[in-house]
Design an enzyme around this catalytic site. Structure first.
Site, PDB file in Angstrom:
ATOM      1  N   GLU A 131      -5.205   4.302  14.036  1.00 45.13           N
ATOM      2  CA  GLU A 131      -6.181   3.388  14.646  1.00 45.13           C
ATOM      3  C   GLU A 131      -6.793   3.901  15.938  1.00 45.13           C
ATOM      4  OE1 GLU A 131      -2.941   2.833  14.529  1.00 45.13           O
ATOM      5  OE2 GLU A 131      -2.221   2.107  16.462  1.00 45.13           O
ATOM      6  N   ASP A 157      -2.535  -7.567  15.145  1.00 48.91           N
ATOM      7  CA  ASP A 157      -1.801  -6.288  15.167  1.00 48.91           C
ATOM      8  C   ASP A 157      -1.877  -5.614  16.531  1.00 48.91           C
ATOM      9  OD1 ASP A 157      -4.477  -5.686  14.952  1.00 48.91           O
ATOM     10  OD2 ASP A 157      -4.278  -4.278  13.308  1.00 48.91           O
ATOM     11  N   LYS A 161       1.973   1.537   7.374  1.00 56.59           N
ATOM     12  CA  LYS A 161       2.252   0.658   8.510  1.00 56.59           C
ATOM     13  C   LYS A 161       3.185   1.326   9.514  1.00 56.59           C
ATOM     14  CE  LYS A 161       0.859  -2.730   9.400  1.00 56.59           C
ATOM     15  NZ  LYS A 161      -0.410  -2.990  10.154  1.00 56.59           N
ATOM     16  N   TYR A 168      -0.520   4.011  10.849  1.00 56.06           N
ATOM     17  CA  TYR A 168      -0.883   3.004  11.858  1.00 56.06           C
ATOM     18  C   TYR A 168       0.326   2.777  12.749  1.00 56.06           C
ATOM     19  CZ  TYR A 168      -5.075   1.808   9.208  1.00 56.06           C
ATOM     20  OH  TYR A 168      -6.281   1.864   8.576  1.00 56.06           O
ATOM     21  N   ARG A 177       0.832  -1.200   0.000  1.00 55.84           N
ATOM     22  CA  ARG A 177       0.000   0.000   0.000  1.00 55.84           C
ATOM     23  C   ARG A 177       0.872   1.257   0.000  1.00 55.84           C
ATOM     24  NH1 ARG A 177      -3.483  -1.497   5.243  1.00 55.84           N
ATOM     25  NH2 ARG A 177      -1.567  -2.667   5.629  1.00 55.84           N
ATOM     26  N   HIS A 192      -0.146   0.818  16.273  1.00 57.63           N
ATOM     27  CA  HIS A 192      -0.375  -0.409  17.061  1.00 57.63           C
ATOM     28  C   HIS A 192       0.685  -0.584  18.139  1.00 57.63           C
ATOM     29  CE1 HIS A 192      -3.598  -1.489  14.361  1.00 57.63           C
ATOM     30  NE2 HIS A 192      -2.793  -1.357  13.318  1.00 57.63           N
TER      31      HIS A 192
END
Ligand SMILES: NC(=O)c1ccc[n+]([C@@H]2O[C@H](COP(=O)([O-])OP(=O)(O)OC[C@H]3O[C@@H](n4cnc5c(N)ncnc54)[C@H](O)[C@@H]3O)[C@@H](O)[C@H]2O)c1
Length: 376
Positions: A118, A270, A75, A94, A15, A96
């Protein structure tokens, strides 16, 4: 604002955080966008498509980080990317962090202002920047599970939808949020026998309506899950407590209740994983066995379908990127409580309470940390 878009370097990640349409929106508003050469390649977006909308192409990630103030990614940053972050950077991606103390400490040491997709909330407390990828991951979860149940791939050898005269496979989805509902849509479409578990009774009511009575809903407790494990062919783990490490819903001991070569798909991996026996895997090597049960625990499931995922993600993130670029991180976050929830690390401090709690770190209120950033 100088906005930078590096190429994603996590294993099997294709992505990209900004499309040419996003470049156009930023450039038309007077911002400067620098995209790493090849960043869009995996999503079918060659450099020329970015240049045509006004982006500049940088030869490598070092050049992007050196130039940009706002770094937009997909990511969580890998170690080499963390090493490039400086206090002058705002990172929007993101993260996480709850299950990842090493990354948390790396970001704290960088001094950068780090906003996690997120944990950004909308005015109804939903997660607008997680939702599009959860829709994709939920759909993939059922597809992947159906595939892995095939015998040559080590599965039980059962067809999800059955055939006339032979019963369908039993799919148990634990967590009926965005992932769970989308996993259920596909499982129902494949004519499986579906049960969705959740702890939120209002959510179970919504699911009952959304799924049109074509799946059972079940209040999630240790006992109800145990009772269903014995008959399950495919179990999809899709629980989330916002920003926190995933709650454990299946223990190693409970695997002994299951049929041999049944499949567990842990979408919550994740956030640390919701099955005790889960560990992160990649698209290149997605599964492993524990006690005769196949586990699929890919941490970036939407990365496998970048042509869908890049657009789904950037449709949601672009308005936020535009606001950050227009007003800067201080004014934007101070003016939007839901966006402020996205702030995870600033001025070397953890600013999101569940992460601080999970890792035994001090929690510093986001406004306090932002004031420290402004005072630098
Ligand atoms: N692996 C991947 O590539 C990938 C991609 C997207 C999302 N995710 C992850 O999937 C998970 C689910 O995301 P989501 O968007 O569906 O979240 P969500 O908030 O929409 O839904 C989570 C649901 O879990 C329920 N829940 C919480 N604790 C529970 C428990 N003990 N038992 C049963 N239900 C429980 C909540 O009530 C909620 O309905 C998150 O961890 C998210 O990060 C992973």
């Amino acid at each position: 604002m100088k906005v930078g878009v590096p190429t994603e370097i996590k294993t099997d990640e294709y992505r990209v955080a900004l499309t040419p349409a996003g470049v156009r929106e930023l450039v038309d508003r007077g911002h400067d966008v620098v995209v790493e050469s090849g960043a869009g390649e995996g999503s079918g977006l060659p450099d020329e498509t970015y240049v045509a909308q006004g982006a500049r192409i940088a030869p490598d990630a070092d050049a992007v980080f050196a130039e940009a103030e706002l770094i937009v990614k997909v990511k969580e940053p890998q170690a080499v990317e963390v090493g490039r972050l400086e206090p002058r950077h705002t990172l929007f991606t993101y993260l996480h962090l709850a299950p990842d103390p090493e990354l948390t400490h790396g970001l704290m040491e960088s001094g950068a202002t780090c906003i996690a997709y997120e944990t950004v909330e909308d005015d109804r407390g939903r997660l607008p920047l997680l939702a599009p990828m959860s829709e994709v991951a939920g759909k993939i979860a059922t597809q992947a599970g159906a595939f892995i149940l095939e015998k040559p791939l080590g599965g039980r050898g059962i067809l999800l939808g059955g055939v006339p005269g032979v019963p369908a496979a039993k799919v148990k989805i634990i967590g009926g949020g965005v992932v769970g509902m989308n996993a259920a849509f596909i499982a129902i479409g494949m004519e499986a026998d579906v049960t969705v578990f959740d702890r939120n009774i209002d959510r179970l009511r919504e699911l009952d309506v959304a799924l049109g009575g074509r799946a059972d809903t079940c209040f999630s407790t240790t006992l109800t899950i145990e009772e269903h494990l014995a008959e399950a062919d495919l179990v999809i783990g899709a629980v989330l407590v916002h920003g926190a490490r995933a709650p454990r819903v299946v223990t190693r001991d409970q695997l002994s209740l299951m049929k041999r070569h049944a499949v567990l798909v842990d979408v919550s991996i994740d956030q640390g994983g919701c099955f005790e026996t889960s560990r992160p895997t990649t698209h290149s090597d997605p599964t492993y066995q524990v006690d005769g049960i196949t586990h699929y625990c890919v941490t970036n499931m939407p990365g496998a379908v970048p042509v869908t995922s890049t657009y789904a993600l950037t449709n949601a993130t672009m308005p936020y990127v535009l606001r950050l670029a227009a007003d800067g991180v201080q004014r934007t976050l101070q003016g939007e409580p839901g966006f402020m929830h996205g702030l995870n690390v600033a001025a070397g401090q953890v600013t999101y309470e569940p992460i601080a709690r999970d890792q035994g770190l001090e929690f510093v209120p986001p406004r306090e940390a932002l004031a420290a950033v402004a005072a630098r």
